[in-house]
Design a protein around this motif. Sequence first.
Motif, PDB file in Angstrom:
ATOM      1  N   VAL A 101       0.825  -1.208   0.000  1.00 13.17           N
ATOM      2  CA  VAL A 101       0.000   0.000   0.000  1.00 13.17           C
ATOM      3  C   VAL A 101       0.864   1.265   0.000  1.00 13.17           C
ATOM      4  CG1 VAL A 101      -1.860   1.207   1.248  1.00 13.17           C
ATOM      5  CG2 VAL A 101      -1.844  -1.250   1.156  1.00 13.17           C
ATOM      6  N   ASP A 102       2.151   1.125   0.098  1.00 11.91           N
ATOM      7  CA  ASP A 102       3.059   2.275   0.084  1.00 11.91           C
ATOM      8  C   ASP A 102       2.817   3.103  -1.182  1.00 11.91           C
ATOM      9  OD1 ASP A 102       5.192   4.027  -0.023  1.00 11.91           O
ATOM     10  OD2 ASP A 102       6.675   2.539   0.614  1.00 11.91           O
ATOM     11  N   PRO A 103       2.438   4.378  -1.030  1.00 11.02           N
ATOM     12  CA  PRO A 103       2.087   5.199  -2.206  1.00 11.02           C
ATOM     13  C   PRO A 103       3.277   5.618  -3.048  1.00 11.02           C
ATOM     14  CG  PRO A 103       2.025   6.553  -0.233  1.00 11.02           C
ATOM     15  CD  PRO A 103       2.248   5.138   0.234  1.00 11.02           C
ATOM     16  N   ARG A 104       4.488   5.308  -2.592  1.00 13.73           N
ATOM     17  CA  ARG A 104       5.668   5.740  -3.326  1.00 13.73           C
ATOM     18  C   ARG A 104       6.015   4.825  -4.491  1.00 13.73           C
ATOM     19  NH1 ARG A 104       9.455   5.995   1.850  1.00 13.73           N
ATOM     20  NH2 ARG A 104       8.262   4.072   2.168  1.00 13.73           N
ATOM     21  N   LYS A 105       5.393   3.652  -4.564  1.00 13.04           N
ATOM     22  CA  LYS A 105       5.716   2.709  -5.631  1.00 13.04           C
ATOM     23  C   LYS A 105       4.496   1.824  -5.888  1.00 13.04           C
ATOM     24  CE  LYS A 105       7.791  -0.361  -2.170  1.00 13.04           C
ATOM     25  NZ  LYS A 105       9.004  -1.061  -1.735  1.00 13.04           N
ATOM     26  N   ASP A 106       4.467   1.213  -7.058  1.00 15.68           N
ATOM     27  CA  ASP A 106       3.372   0.304  -7.384  1.00 15.68           C
ATOM     28  C   ASP A 106       3.483  -0.971  -6.552  1.00 15.68           C
ATOM     29  OD1 ASP A 106       2.301   2.011  -9.261  1.00 15.68           O
ATOM     30  OD2 ASP A 106       3.454   1.155 -10.929  1.00 15.68           O
ATOM     31  N   PRO A 107       2.315  -1.580  -6.201  1.00 20.82           N
ATOM     32  CA  PRO A 107       0.960  -1.234  -6.657  1.00 20.82           C
ATOM     33  C   PRO A 107       0.297  -0.143  -5.824  1.00 20.82           C
ATOM     34  CG  PRO A 107       0.881  -3.193  -5.309  1.00 20.82           C
ATOM     35  CD  PRO A 107       2.332  -2.835  -5.416  1.00 20.82           C
ATOM     36  N   GLY A 108       0.954   0.274  -4.712  1.00 22.04           N
ATOM     37  CA  GLY A 108       0.357   1.287  -3.854  1.00 22.04           C
ATOM     38  C   GLY A 108       0.112   2.595  -4.572  1.00 22.04           C
ATOM     39  N   LYS A 109       1.045   2.969  -5.448  1.00 20.91           N
ATOM     40  CA  LYS A 109       0.882   4.229  -6.175  1.00 20.91           C
ATOM     41  C   LYS A 109      -0.381   4.192  -7.030  1.00 20.91           C
ATOM     42  CE  LYS A 109       3.291   7.277  -9.419  1.00 20.91           C
ATOM     43  NZ  LYS A 109       2.137   7.358 -10.341  1.00 20.91           N
ATOM     44  N   LYS A 110      -0.606   3.092  -7.747  1.00 17.29           N
ATOM     45  CA  LYS A 110      -1.807   2.977  -8.580  1.00 17.29           C
ATOM     46  C   LYS A 110      -3.073   2.999  -7.718  1.00 17.29           C
ATOM     47  CE  LYS A 110       0.335   0.405 -12.389  1.00 17.29           C
ATOM     48  NZ  LYS A 110       0.343  -0.877 -13.142  1.00 17.29           N
ATOM     49  N   TYR A 111      -2.983   2.351  -6.556  1.00 21.30           N
ATOM     50  CA  TYR A 111      -4.142   2.311  -5.662  1.00 21.30           C
ATOM     51  C   TYR A 111      -4.507   3.718  -5.191  1.00 21.30           C
ATOM     52  CZ  TYR A 111      -6.553   1.845  -1.169  1.00 21.30           C
ATOM     53  OH  TYR A 111      -7.424   1.989  -0.114  1.00 21.30           O
ATOM     54  N   TRP A 112      -3.499   4.477  -4.739  1.00 23.27           N
ATOM     55  CA  TRP A 112      -3.804   5.806  -4.218  1.00 23.27           C
ATOM     56  C   TRP A 112      -4.160   6.795  -5.317  1.00 23.27           C
ATOM     57  CZ3 TRP A 112      -5.447   6.478   0.337  1.00 23.27           C
ATOM     58  CH2 TRP A 112      -5.036   5.620   1.356  1.00 23.27           C
ATOM     59  N   ASP A 113      -3.654   6.575  -6.504  1.00 24.30           N
ATOM     60  CA  ASP A 113      -4.107   7.398  -7.626  1.00 24.30           C
ATOM     61  C   ASP A 113      -5.590   7.164  -7.886  1.00 24.30           C
ATOM     62  OD1 ASP A 113      -1.643   8.524  -7.993  1.00 24.30           O
ATOM     63  OD2 ASP A 113      -1.050   7.193  -9.649  1.00 24.30           O
ATOM     64  N   ALA A 114      -5.998   5.882  -7.806  1.00 28.16           N
ATOM     65  CA  ALA A 114      -7.410   5.552  -8.005  1.00 28.16           C
ATOM     66  C   ALA A 114      -8.264   6.097  -6.869  1.00 28.16           C
ATOM     67  CB  ALA A 114      -7.579   4.033  -8.120  1.00 28.16           C
ATOM     68  N   MET A 115      -7.721   6.039  -5.629  1.00 28.05           N
ATOM     69  CA  MET A 115      -8.444   6.604  -4.490  1.00 28.05           C
ATOM     70  C   MET A 115      -8.635   8.108  -4.669  1.00 28.05           C
ATOM     71  SD  MET A 115      -9.237   4.416  -1.933  1.00 28.05           S
ATOM     72  CE  MET A 115      -9.012   5.186  -0.334  1.00 28.05           C
ATOM     73  N   GLN A 116      -7.605   8.797  -5.104  1.00 31.35           N
ATOM     74  CA  GLN A 116      -7.687  10.243  -5.301  1.00 31.35           C
ATOM     75  C   GLN A 116      -8.675  10.577  -6.408  1.00 31.35           C
ATOM     76  OE1 GLN A 116      -4.073  12.294  -6.653  1.00 31.35           O
ATOM     77  NE2 GLN A 116      -4.409  13.787  -5.007  1.00 31.35           N
ATOM     78  N   ALA A 117      -8.672   9.760  -7.466  1.00 32.11           N
ATOM     79  CA  ALA A 117      -9.618   9.979  -8.553  1.00 32.11           C
ATOM     80  C   ALA A 117     -11.055   9.785  -8.088  1.00 32.11           C
ATOM     81  CB  ALA A 117      -9.310   9.036  -9.718  1.00 32.11           C
TER      82      ALA A 117
END
Length: 808
Positions: free
Chosen positions: A476-492
């Motif tokens: 879930v770390d937003p600094r790298k995938d897959p966390g980055k993709k997850y948090w991008d989707a959350m922000q969207a």
Amino acid sequence: MTQQILAARRPVWARAVLALAAAGVLTVTGLPGLPGDAAYAAKGKRCDSLPEVTATKPGTNDLPWDRNIHVRAPGDWDSYPFDAPRQTFDGLTLPGDAENPTEEQIKQRDAFLDKFDKPYTKYPENSEERAFARYKKYLADNQGKTPKYSTFSKWLSDGYILPHNNNKRGAAFETKVINDLGLVGEDWLCQEEIEIKDKDGKTIMVKDPKTGRMKPLVRKFDAVNYKTGQFLEFKAGPGRDTGQDFANQKFLEDPRFNNGKIAYVNGQSKDSATTKYLGRMADAYKDASGQSRVRAYEHVSTDIPRYKSVSYKNVPGSTLPDPNFAANGDNRAAGGAARTIGRSPATPLDMEKQLQRIGKNGASNFGVRGPGGVDFSTLDLSYVGKPVKGKGLPYAFSANRIQDESKDYGWGGKAKAQLISDSFFTWLALTPDKFWVNLNPDQPDTIMDKTFGKTDAGRVLLEADLQMKHDYAKDVDPRKDPGKKYWDAMQAAGLDCGDTIRLWITPKTAKVRADDDGLYILDTPLKVNVAHIERKTPDPNGTCTLTKAQQNTANNLLKQYIIPGVEQKVNTAPQYADLRRVYSARVAAEYVRQQDAQQASDYHSVINSGNVSRWPLRAPNAKWTPKKTWDEYMVSFTKGDYSYPCQFGGQQKMCVMGGVDFGKAPRRNVTRVEFQVEHPHLKKTTRIATQAQAESADNPKLALLGGGSESTGTGGGDNPTPTPAPTHTSTPTHQPTTSPTGHSPAPGHSTPAGGHTPPASPPTDEDQGGGLASTGTRVLGIAGIAAALLAAGTVLLWLKRRRTTGER
């Protein structure tokens, strides 16, 4: 050729008369006679004169390698026995034997050996007296030196039993190949010695490493056919004798044999060094038509040692027993698993020393692969037979097979096998309502069942739960995938924080085949679950409130971006291998429960007894407690697995928790047709594997090794009649608390009822796939198993998404 054979059996003067005739025959068949006035006289004997050669009809002139077949057809893979009388002594012990013995131990050892005061040859062959006397001589011969074998146990295994077995095994494999390929008749000679000459017809001389004197270079082949130009070398194992390499080269350059072809026939898949060597030779030596004169063929066959299990007269103990799945103690002779695993060192360093110690006595030249050829980190249970009272339980493990023995593999086998066997008994002894673990900051006193917490199966489940939390946090770390993709989707989606969730592991439906032979465990996948939960304990990151719709959105995004990766780790990563092992044991245990309910077995007194004292926590985890892992979890929960700059207090923390629930063991019994199509050779290979380590004919990357077969040996000890197990009818005294305190049941789970419910009658059509009952076991004839209360945890996943520079 007939004259050659007769010449081998007549006086020397008669051989001389026949020499020219023999040379003429060789010339006609394309192998020229010797230049000058002398011809080569055969020294071997007809292959069909060897003991135990039963073939009477010669095989085809085109052998498999002539037809460009380099590996025996998997459907033909089988086994062969060989006499291994010294295997009887693999449980023999010497008083005072130790790696670094004290003076007292040395005195004890020497006092015992002093009783054997005759030369070892004066004691009966294959007796423990002879073994002790021979070891006494070994110590005397190495007086003042550093011996190759530092203990009696190492000398016995690697210096006394192994070389003897390898010689016996090699002779038996030779006989098998002769019989299988039909290498009989007057044209086939065995143990043929050929004196090699140079291009001028002069005998090539080499130095004898033992005497230092010069002697003729001789190449001894296991089987020869001069008419067809076949010169064969048999190796029961995966390698070759490197000492023959020079002789091979000079033989192929000998003008008398310019059309002769060498073929190496191995009983196991070749190691890489042998494969590369034969490849180089094949490229270097070709005949006039461009065909290679060096070929290779794998006549895959499993060797099964024949020996009797005995109790020793001079020291306490008996032939190495099989401790795996032994309901009445170590009362069975060791099968392929116990013999291979019994030689598995505890560490990579010990593995390296063992390979050095074995040296040329090992698998590389003569025998089969040792522990270094099996990757025990992948060991898992693949089969259990029907339990029959008084006869034990046939079983088989599977593990990745390693092409080359290495210090990096082959160690740790004992611990892995013991974990599987101990877990199997744990699942039998405890009722399914005990099979849960719980890491929840709200419930420090409800981590797991007290008795379950005294077993390695319980430890593995709890530690796997904590490992899952760590892996989840990383993903879930937003600094790298897959966390980055997850948090991008959350922000969207307009979400700055995630839901408070629980994560837990449960079994998916196992894929098995249960029939009259037993249970074949084909696939045992695990599932990572996620759901919303309420929790009292404040999260160190603060609070975050979402609507029901937002919770669903956040959790669906988790299931899309994060959970698949965590689940893949649970099913494939090394850090969850022990969890997968104990789940396979769980599947096998449920099968044995069902069989025992139909007819009492040796396991009857164990089932639902609640007594796990025989299968406690083992070293190095003997002092482990559930509280220890819970404390580790709380450090993760309060301080985070990692931190990085963010808007909340200058630091952001990731903390997760969940559980593992093995209360259910759903499985699907595949149809007979599906089983035969997908695993056409598994039954045959498994039967062989219960007696000796075998290569999987369905998956060449796997080795199968097992035990429990009566044909392994006579066994030792008795099978006492077990006391019937009491029927458990009361509700378990411990019930983990449920919501709203935070320990909520899993979806679809109910509060368990106690007791050992007898199975229903098996379905009339054993091949019906059918739908599964709530336990997923209807097709195996098992009635409803008491469901377990889920040990669920929570997570406050709160991240206010913000990118900064200089993130680490």
